[in-house]
Scaffold this active site. Structure first.
Site, PDB file in Angstrom:
ATOM      1  N   HIS A 115       0.851  -1.188   0.000  1.00 24.13           N
ATOM      2  CA  HIS A 115       0.000   0.000   0.000  1.00 24.13           C
ATOM      3  C   HIS A 115       0.889   1.242   0.000  1.00 24.13           C
ATOM      4  CE1 HIS A 115      -3.285  -2.547   2.080  1.00 24.13           C
ATOM      5  NE2 HIS A 115      -3.794  -2.178   0.911  1.00 24.13           N
ATOM      6  N   CYS A 145      -2.486   0.597   9.847  1.00 26.25           N
ATOM      7  CA  CYS A 145      -3.448  -0.406   9.381  1.00 26.25           C
ATOM      8  C   CYS A 145      -4.455  -0.818  10.448  1.00 26.25           C
ATOM      9  CB  CYS A 145      -2.705  -1.650   8.908  1.00 26.25           C
ATOM     10  SG  CYS A 145      -1.377  -1.340   7.738  1.00 26.25           S
TER      11      CYS A 145
END
Length: 270
Positions: free
Chosen positions: A171, A261
């Protein structure tokens, strides 16, 4: 110099880790970081939540989802705007994670938010969305997020400038972080500084071998939540005037996750 009152969010959602986390998406390099232990993961999650509480952030904890081994990484399910009362609902690029987002829909609806779901062929995961306090949102194109997904983000939040760039990792937030006051952090040589400079951002570069430390969480007022064990990054940030709070999250890093996250913020600026 770090300023005061620059927190991006006052409240986050978190989700407790499932026992099925042993089947999380990962690769051998990250998996080798820690042998999975549900007890250890639960203990690390608890400390993470305590760190957020200690920073004055309200944490709404959600129960585990055993059918979704990666569901502890709740950031990926949505992007929530507290100011606009709008939320973008993710469509996962990882097929095994599709369905997780459905477990936050009722929560978003109960908050009275206008929900913009990402529709096929679009994909977007929250880990590819870097929100800053300067009215700029960096959106990463990755194996998990495509241009159609980013277009949904742009439509949902017209009050900010959404800038697209290629993510250099799973990501965008895997190796790129925000530190407040138009300052970003990443590994040396990973991103071209001019990409950020033209938007008025400075880039602090950390050693390549500590690149995972760029997945950090800015808590406001100069405080930074950093994964434990990255001493060079900690020392460098302290030299820049930041106050470091560490959290051991090795169990989650073995699943290619990081500090950002594990929480789903309600962004004040969006």
């Amino acid at each position: 110099m770090v300023g005061m009152g620059d927190r991006l969010f006052n409240m986050v959602f978190t989700r407790r880790p499932p026992q099925s986390m042993s089947r999380c998406i990962s690769d051998p390099g990250y998996r080798a970081a820690a042998r999975f232990s549900y007890e250890e993961a639960s203990a690390q999650y608890k400390v993470y939540v305590e760190r957020l509480h200690s920073a004055g952030i309200t944490v709404k904890e959600l129960g585990p989802l055993e059918d979704y081994p990666d569901s502890v990484f709740i950031q990926d399910t949505a992007v929530i705007g507290g100011g606009s009362r709008v939320a973008v609902l993710a469509r996962f690029g990882a097929p095994s994670r599709r369905g997780e987002e459905g477990h936050v829909v009722s929560i978003l609806s109960s908050m009275g938010l206008e929900i913009h779901p990402v529709k096929p062929p679009g994909t977007l995961e929250g880990g590819d969305v870097l929100v800053t306090g300067e009215g700029v949102v960096f959106a990463g194109l990755s194996s998990r997020t495509n241009r159609e997904g980013v277009e949904t983000l742009k439509t949902a939040f017209p009050n900010v400038n959404v800038e697209t760039l290629n993510a250099k990792g799973l990501h965008l937030l895997s190796h790129l972080g925000y530190l407040g006051k138009a300052t970003l952090i990443s590994a040396e040589g990973l991103y071209d500084k001019s990409i950020f400079k033209r938007h008025g951002f400075d880039l602090i570069e950390i050693p390549w071998e500590e690149r995972d430390a760029a997945n950090l969480l800015y808590l406001g007022e100069g405080r930074v939540l950093l994964p434990a064990g990255y001493n060079q990054t900690r020392d460098l940030l302290e030299q820049h005037g930041f106050r470091i709070v560490e959290a051991e999250i090795r169990q989650f890093m073995a699943c290619m996750g990081g500090v950002t996250c594990l929480s789903l913020p309600i962004y004040n600026i969006l």
